[in-house]
Design a protein around this motif. Sequence first.
Motif, PDB file in Angstrom:
ATOM      1  N   LEU A   2       0.765  -1.054  -0.090  1.00  0.00           N
ATOM      2  CA  LEU A   2       0.001   0.004  -0.237  1.00  0.00           C
ATOM      3  C   LEU A   2       0.744   1.369  -0.149  1.00  0.00           C
ATOM      4  O   LEU A   2       0.598   2.349  -0.607  1.00  0.00           O
ATOM      5  N   ASN A   3       1.833   1.289   0.644  1.00  0.00           N
ATOM      6  CA  ASN A   3       2.901   2.359   0.959  1.00  0.00           C
ATOM      7  C   ASN A   3       3.483   2.607  -0.460  1.00  0.00           C
ATOM      8  O   ASN A   3       3.703   3.634  -0.928  1.00  0.00           O
ATOM      9  N   LEU A   4       4.069   1.531  -1.058  1.00  0.00           N
ATOM     10  CA  LEU A   4       4.702   1.656  -2.388  1.00  0.00           C
ATOM     11  C   LEU A   4       3.501   2.080  -3.491  1.00  0.00           C
ATOM     12  O   LEU A   4       4.123   2.594  -4.530  1.00  0.00           O
ATOM     13  N   ILE A   5       2.246   1.760  -3.447  1.00  0.00           N
ATOM     14  CA  ILE A   5       1.148   2.488  -4.412  1.00  0.00           C
ATOM     15  C   ILE A   5       1.075   3.697  -4.268  1.00  0.00           C
ATOM     16  O   ILE A   5       1.220   4.616  -4.985  1.00  0.00           O
ATOM     17  N   ASP A   6       0.994   4.220  -2.855  1.00  0.00           N
ATOM     18  CA  ASP A   6       0.842   5.661  -2.461  1.00  0.00           C
ATOM     19  C   ASP A   6       2.049   6.363  -2.939  1.00  0.00           C
ATOM     20  O   ASP A   6       2.121   7.369  -3.621  1.00  0.00           O
ATOM     21  N   HIS A   7       3.281   5.809  -2.988  1.00  0.00           N
ATOM     22  CA  HIS A   7       4.544   6.553  -3.190  1.00  0.00           C
ATOM     23  C   HIS A   7       4.620   6.603  -4.830  1.00  0.00           C
ATOM     24  O   HIS A   7       5.067   7.880  -5.132  1.00  0.00           O
ATOM     25  N   SER A   8       4.241   5.647  -5.621  1.00  0.00           N
ATOM     26  CA  SER A   8       4.239   5.800  -6.929  1.00  0.00           C
ATOM     27  C   SER A   8       3.207   7.031  -7.349  1.00  0.00           C
ATOM     28  O   SER A   8       3.613   7.795  -8.074  1.00  0.00           O
ATOM     29  N   TYR A   9       1.894   6.826  -6.844  1.00  0.00           N
ATOM     30  CA  TYR A   9       1.130   7.869  -7.228  1.00  0.00           C
ATOM     31  C   TYR A   9       1.618   9.221  -7.009  1.00  0.00           C
ATOM     32  O   TYR A   9       1.415  10.234  -7.354  1.00  0.00           O
ATOM     33  N   ASP A  10       2.185   9.361  -5.718  1.00  0.00           N
ATOM     34  CA  ASP A  10       2.780  10.694  -5.029  1.00  0.00           C
ATOM     35  C   ASP A  10       3.953  11.288  -6.220  1.00  0.00           C
ATOM     36  O   ASP A  10       3.846  12.311  -6.532  1.00  0.00           O
ATOM     37  N   LEU A  11       4.794  10.264  -6.881  1.00  0.00           N
ATOM     38  CA  LEU A  11       5.850  10.628  -7.469  1.00  0.00           C
ATOM     39  C   LEU A  11       5.283  11.151  -8.900  1.00  0.00           C
ATOM     40  O   LEU A  11       5.785  12.130  -9.348  1.00  0.00           O
ATOM     41  N   VAL A  12       4.108  10.722  -9.401  1.00  0.00           N
ATOM     42  CA  VAL A  12       3.542  10.749 -10.576  1.00  0.00           C
ATOM     43  C   VAL A  12       2.930  12.337 -10.386  1.00  0.00           C
ATOM     44  O   VAL A  12       3.080  13.243 -11.234  1.00  0.00           O
ATOM     45  N   VAL A  13       2.239  12.510  -9.339  1.00  0.00           N
ATOM     46  CA  VAL A  13       1.528  13.648  -8.972  1.00  0.00           C
ATOM     47  C   VAL A  13       2.372  14.953  -8.911  1.00  0.00           C
ATOM     48  O   VAL A  13       2.347  15.854  -9.429  1.00  0.00           O
ATOM     49  N   GLY A  14       3.597  14.471  -8.398  1.00  0.00           N
ATOM     50  CA  GLY A  14       4.604  15.621  -8.086  1.00  0.00           C
ATOM     51  C   GLY A  14       5.023  16.114  -9.363  1.00  0.00           C
ATOM     52  O   GLY A  14       5.704  17.147  -9.535  1.00  0.00           O
ATOM     53  N   GLY A  15       5.149  15.193 -10.381  1.00  0.00           N
ATOM     54  CA  GLY A  15       5.746  15.400 -11.776  1.00  0.00           C
ATOM     55  C   GLY A  15       4.695  16.222 -12.646  1.00  0.00           C
ATOM     56  O   GLY A  15       5.112  16.367 -13.937  1.00  0.00           O
ATOM     57  N   LEU A  16       3.339  16.368 -12.078  1.00  0.00           N
ATOM     58  CA  LEU A  16       2.357  16.906 -13.262  1.00  0.00           C
ATOM     59  C   LEU A  16       2.679  18.414 -13.246  1.00  0.00           C
ATOM     60  O   LEU A  16       3.279  18.833 -12.481  1.00  0.00           O
ATOM     61  N   THR A  17       2.157  18.825 -14.322  1.00  0.00           N
ATOM     62  CA  THR A  17       2.315  20.332 -14.721  1.00  0.00           C
ATOM     63  C   THR A  17       1.090  20.964 -13.676  1.00  0.00           C
ATOM     64  O   THR A  17       0.439  20.547 -13.137  1.00  0.00           O
ATOM     65  N   ARG A  18       1.465  22.260 -13.620  1.00  0.00           N
ATOM     66  CA  ARG A  18       0.728  23.221 -12.373  1.00  0.00           C
ATOM     67  C   ARG A  18      -0.706  22.902 -12.938  1.00  0.00           C
ATOM     68  O   ARG A  18      -1.726  22.763 -12.094  1.00  0.00           O
ATOM     69  N   LYS A  19      -1.079  22.821 -14.307  1.00  0.00           N
ATOM     70  CA  LYS A  19      -2.347  23.100 -14.976  1.00  0.00           C
ATOM     71  C   LYS A  19      -3.145  21.702 -14.326  1.00  0.00           C
ATOM     72  O   LYS A  19      -4.088  21.597 -13.704  1.00  0.00           O
ATOM     73  N   LEU A  20      -2.414  20.535 -14.563  1.00  0.00           N
ATOM     74  CA  LEU A  20      -2.757  19.140 -14.034  1.00  0.00           C
ATOM     75  C   LEU A  20      -3.244  19.104 -12.651  1.00  0.00           C
ATOM     76  O   LEU A  20      -3.907  18.429 -12.074  1.00  0.00           O
ATOM     77  N   LYS A  21      -2.075  19.628 -11.735  1.00  0.00           N
ATOM     78  CA  LYS A  21      -2.245  19.557 -10.215  1.00  0.00           C
ATOM     79  C   LYS A  21      -3.667  20.518  -9.854  1.00  0.00           C
ATOM     80  O   LYS A  21      -4.276  20.292  -9.038  1.00  0.00           O
ATOM     81  N   ASP A  22      -3.785  21.527 -10.675  1.00  0.00           N
ATOM     82  CA  ASP A  22      -4.784  22.355 -10.240  1.00  0.00           C
ATOM     83  C   ASP A  22      -6.072  21.633 -10.681  1.00  0.00           C
ATOM     84  O   ASP A  22      -7.116  21.616  -9.762  1.00  0.00           O
ATOM     85  N   GLU A  23      -6.262  20.955 -11.787  1.00  0.00           N
ATOM     86  CA  GLU A  23      -7.295  20.249 -12.154  1.00  0.00           C
ATOM     87  C   GLU A  23      -7.744  19.039 -11.026  1.00  0.00           C
ATOM     88  O   GLU A  23      -8.635  18.802 -10.783  1.00  0.00           O
ATOM     89  N   LEU A  24      -6.549  18.262 -10.648  1.00  0.00           N
ATOM     90  CA  LEU A  24      -6.502  17.401  -9.670  1.00  0.00           C
ATOM     91  C   LEU A  24      -7.197  17.813  -8.278  1.00  0.00           C
ATOM     92  O   LEU A  24      -8.118  17.013  -7.816  1.00  0.00           O
ATOM     93  N   SER A  25      -6.749  18.660  -7.969  1.00  0.00           N
ATOM     94  CA  SER A  25      -7.065  19.400  -6.620  1.00  0.00           C
ATOM     95  C   SER A  25      -8.399  19.925  -6.845  1.00  0.00           C
ATOM     96  O   SER A  25      -9.235  19.906  -5.740  1.00  0.00           O
ATOM     97  N   GLY A  26      -9.148  20.303  -7.905  1.00  0.00           N
ATOM     98  CA  GLY A  26     -10.335  20.498  -8.080  1.00  0.00           C
ATOM     99  C   GLY A  26     -11.416  19.260  -8.195  1.00  0.00           C
ATOM    100  O   GLY A  26     -12.612  19.530  -8.192  1.00  0.00           O
ATOM    101  N   LEU A  27     -10.742  18.191  -8.213  1.00  0.00           N
ATOM    102  CA  LEU A  27     -11.591  16.948  -8.253  1.00  0.00           C
ATOM    103  C   LEU A  27     -12.391  16.758  -6.924  1.00  0.00           C
ATOM    104  O   LEU A  27     -11.855  16.770  -5.732  1.00  0.00           O
TER     105      LEU A  27
END
Length: 119
Positions: free
Chosen positions: A94-119
Amino acid sequence: MNIEEFRDYCLAKKGVTESFPFGEQTLVFKVMGKMFALAGLERIPAQVNLKCDPERSASLREQYDGLIYGAFHMSKLHWNTVEIDSNVPRDLILNLIDHSYDLVVGGLTRKLKDELSGL
Protein backbone atom coordinates in the motif's frame (compact mmCIF):
# COMPACT_ATOMS: atom_id res chain seq x y z
CA MET A 1 -2.91 -8.88 -1.40
CA ASN A 2 -4.74 -10.04 -4.48
CA ILE A 3 -5.20 -8.21 -7.77
CA GLU A 4 -8.74 -7.07 -6.94
CA GLU A 5 -7.59 -5.46 -3.69
CA PHE A 6 -4.78 -3.80 -5.62
CA ARG A 7 -7.23 -2.52 -8.24
CA ASP A 8 -9.68 -1.19 -5.66
CA TYR A 9 -6.93 0.64 -3.78
CA CYS A 10 -5.61 2.28 -6.94
CA LEU A 11 -9.06 3.32 -8.15
CA ALA A 12 -9.91 4.89 -4.78
CA LYS A 13 -7.21 7.50 -5.36
CA LYS A 14 -8.14 10.93 -6.66
CA GLY A 15 -8.01 11.42 -10.44
CA VAL A 16 -7.26 7.77 -11.27
CA THR A 17 -8.47 5.94 -14.36
CA GLU A 18 -7.84 2.41 -15.55
CA SER A 19 -7.31 1.20 -19.10
CA PHE A 20 -5.77 -1.54 -21.25
CA PRO A 21 -3.47 0.36 -23.66
CA PHE A 22 -1.07 -2.59 -24.01
CA GLY A 23 -3.69 -5.32 -24.53
CA GLU A 24 -6.16 -7.27 -22.40
CA GLN A 25 -3.51 -8.77 -20.13
CA THR A 26 -2.07 -5.54 -18.73
CA LEU A 27 -4.20 -3.25 -16.60
CA VAL A 28 -2.82 0.29 -16.40
CA PHE A 29 -3.66 2.91 -13.79
CA LYS A 30 -3.12 6.58 -14.55
CA VAL A 31 -3.51 9.74 -12.53
CA MET A 32 -4.44 12.70 -14.73
CA GLY A 33 -3.35 10.71 -17.77
CA LYS A 34 0.08 9.72 -16.39
CA MET A 35 0.85 6.09 -15.60
CA PHE A 36 1.66 5.18 -11.99
CA ALA A 37 0.85 1.44 -11.84
CA LEU A 38 0.52 -1.58 -14.12
CA ALA A 39 -0.78 -5.03 -13.32
CA GLY A 40 -0.21 -8.17 -15.36
CA LEU A 41 -3.54 -9.96 -15.09
CA GLU A 42 -2.31 -13.40 -16.11
CA ARG A 43 0.88 -13.42 -14.05
CA ILE A 44 1.29 -16.01 -11.33
CA PRO A 45 2.29 -14.97 -8.79
CA ALA A 46 0.43 -11.67 -9.19
CA GLN A 47 2.86 -8.91 -10.13
CA VAL A 48 2.50 -5.16 -10.43
CA ASN A 49 4.85 -2.44 -11.62
CA LEU A 50 5.15 0.70 -9.52
CA LYS A 51 7.23 3.83 -9.89
CA CYS A 52 9.80 4.30 -7.13
CA ASP A 53 12.55 6.67 -6.07
CA PRO A 54 15.85 5.15 -7.34
CA GLU A 55 17.54 5.05 -3.91
CA ARG A 56 14.51 3.42 -2.33
CA SER A 57 14.32 0.94 -5.23
CA ALA A 58 17.82 -0.31 -4.55
CA SER A 59 17.09 -0.80 -0.87
CA LEU A 60 13.79 -2.60 -1.53
CA ARG A 61 15.35 -4.90 -4.13
CA GLU A 62 18.05 -5.87 -1.66
CA GLN A 63 15.65 -6.40 1.25
CA TYR A 64 13.03 -8.30 -0.80
CA ASP A 65 15.34 -10.13 -3.21
CA GLY A 66 13.28 -12.05 -5.76
CA LEU A 67 10.01 -10.40 -4.68
CA ILE A 68 10.79 -6.80 -5.67
CA TYR A 69 13.01 -6.28 -8.72
CA GLY A 70 13.55 -4.04 -11.74
CA ALA A 71 10.47 -3.85 -13.92
CA PHE A 72 10.60 -5.68 -17.26
CA HIS A 73 10.22 -3.39 -20.33
CA MET A 74 10.45 -0.26 -18.15
CA SER A 75 13.18 1.93 -16.73
CA LYS A 76 14.68 -0.26 -14.03
CA LEU A 77 15.99 2.88 -12.36
CA HIS A 78 12.49 4.22 -11.71
CA TRP A 79 10.15 1.20 -11.82
CA ASN A 80 9.91 -1.96 -9.72
CA THR A 81 7.97 -5.15 -10.17
CA VAL A 82 6.39 -6.21 -6.89
CA GLU A 83 4.97 -9.68 -6.32
CA ILE A 84 1.84 -8.71 -4.41
CA ASP A 85 0.63 -12.14 -3.33
CA SER A 86 3.94 -13.09 -1.76
CA ASN A 87 5.75 -12.36 1.50
CA VAL A 88 5.89 -8.63 0.81
CA PRO A 89 3.91 -7.06 3.68
CA ARG A 90 0.52 -5.65 2.71
CA ASP A 91 1.29 -2.33 4.39
CA LEU A 92 4.46 -2.02 2.32
CA ILE A 93 2.54 -2.70 -0.90
CA LEU A 94 0.00 0.00 0.00
CA ASN A 95 2.85 2.37 0.83
CA LEU A 96 4.53 1.63 -2.51
CA ILE A 97 1.28 2.33 -4.38
CA ASP A 98 0.99 5.66 -2.52
CA HIS A 99 4.65 6.44 -3.24
CA SER A 100 4.22 5.75 -6.97
CA TYR A 101 1.07 7.86 -7.13
CA ASP A 102 2.77 10.72 -5.23
CA LEU A 103 5.83 10.65 -7.50
CA VAL A 104 3.64 10.94 -10.60
CA VAL A 105 1.45 13.66 -9.09
CA GLY A 106 4.61 15.53 -8.10
CA GLY A 107 5.71 15.54 -11.74
CA LEU A 108 2.42 16.86 -13.13
CA THR A 109 2.20 20.30 -14.66
CA ARG A 110 0.70 23.07 -12.53
CA LYS A 111 -2.41 22.98 -14.72
CA LEU A 112 -2.93 19.25 -14.13
CA LYS A 113 -2.23 19.62 -10.41
CA ASP A 114 -4.88 22.36 -10.25
CA GLU A 115 -7.35 20.12 -12.11
CA LEU A 116 -6.59 17.26 -9.73
CA SER A 117 -7.11 19.39 -6.65
CA GLY A 118 -10.46 20.50 -8.08
CA LEU A 119 -11.78 16.94 -8.35
